[in-house]
Design an enzyme around this catalytic site. Structure first.
Site, PDB file in Angstrom:
ATOM      1  NE  ARG A 111      -3.531   2.762   1.036  1.00  0.00           N
ATOM      2  CZ  ARG A 111      -4.532   3.027   1.865  1.00  0.00           C
ATOM      3  NH1 ARG A 111      -5.042   2.084   2.617  1.00  0.00           N
ATOM      4  NH2 ARG A 111      -5.050   4.229   1.920  1.00  0.00           N
ATOM      5  NE  ARG A 120      -7.611   2.871  -1.282  1.00  0.00           N
ATOM      6  CZ  ARG A 120      -7.762   3.834  -0.398  1.00  0.00           C
ATOM      7  NH1 ARG A 120      -7.905   3.548   0.851  1.00  0.00           N
ATOM      8  NH2 ARG A 120      -7.800   5.082  -0.762  1.00  0.00           N
ATOM      9  CG  ASP A 123      -8.753   1.085   2.703  1.00  0.00           C
ATOM     10  OD1 ASP A 123      -7.947   1.599   3.495  1.00  0.00           O
ATOM     11  OD2 ASP A 123      -9.924   1.476   2.581  1.00  0.00           O
ATOM     12  CG  ASP A 125     -10.722   1.915   6.349  1.00  0.00           C
ATOM     13  OD1 ASP A 125      -9.697   2.568   6.578  1.00  0.00           O
ATOM     14  OD2 ASP A 125     -11.344   1.971   5.275  1.00  0.00           O
TER      15      ASP A 125
END
Length: 193
Positions: A111, A120, A123, A125
């Site tokens: 990344r 990307r 990811d 989160d």
């Protein structure tokens, strides 16, 4: 120069919660997304890496779903499509420590943070961490846009039909509201950013 007392740990001195085994386990909700390279392999590899983190007891991952990329200007049907999933991570890591490790896993998988909401390889989160809430700029939990994202809520709901997004209510109710909203189409595209 004053030296710290030897009976105080670096964690205590830094002000961060102690991530060692004395913490009670919490269930963290982690959204995974990828739209570059071998997306499926990126998600599976990330889930396996999460399983190997210290103080992680269990990782349950949803089936992946494919969604249109969303950039700052909105949905971008010409951009590579995302593969998204959600993992429920039972851990004794402090939320700050877990978030740092999520960033490290992203970097391990190539990344590069060039632009906000850009394409990307991976990811990760932190969507929620038990009932914990933080508005600190470096640790926004629950994720500030999670309640608007079907690509986060639906996979989460598939793993936990009784899920609750702190501060927003039952995930099932949030999904129903987004599905009923004529403008809710934006909610099922892209990755939680």
């Amino acid at each position: 120069m004053k030296h710290p007392r030897p009976d105080r740990t670096l964690t205590q001195l830094s002000g961060f919660p102690d991530p060692r085994p004395g913490r009670e386990p919490e269930v963290a909700v982690v959204a995974l997304g990828s739209n570059l390279g071998d997306r499926g392999e990126a998600l599976e590899s990330a889930a396996e890496r999460l399983r190997r983190l210290p103080l992680v007891e269990e990782v349950r991952m949803s089936a992946p779903i494919e969604t249109v990329a969303v950039h700052l200007d909105g949905p971008d049907p010409d951009a590579p499509r995302y593969l998204n999933a959600v993992a429920l991570v039972t851990t004794r890591l402090a939320p700050e420590v877990l978030l740092g490790m999520l960033h490290a896993v992203e970097e391990e998988q190539g990344r590069v943070r060039r632009e906000r909401w850009g394409d990307r390889t991976l990811d990760l989160d932190l969507i929620a961490y038990g009932s914990f809430a933080s508005e600190e700029p470096h640790l926004l939990v629950p994720h500030p846009r999670a309640a608007e994202r079907l690509f986060v809520l639906e996979p989460w709901l598939s793993l936990d039909p009784d899920a609750v997004l702190p501060g927003h209510g039952r995930v099932a109710d949030l999904v129903a509201a987004l599905r009923a909203d004529a403008d809710g189409d934006f909610g099922d595209e892209g990755a939680a950013r």
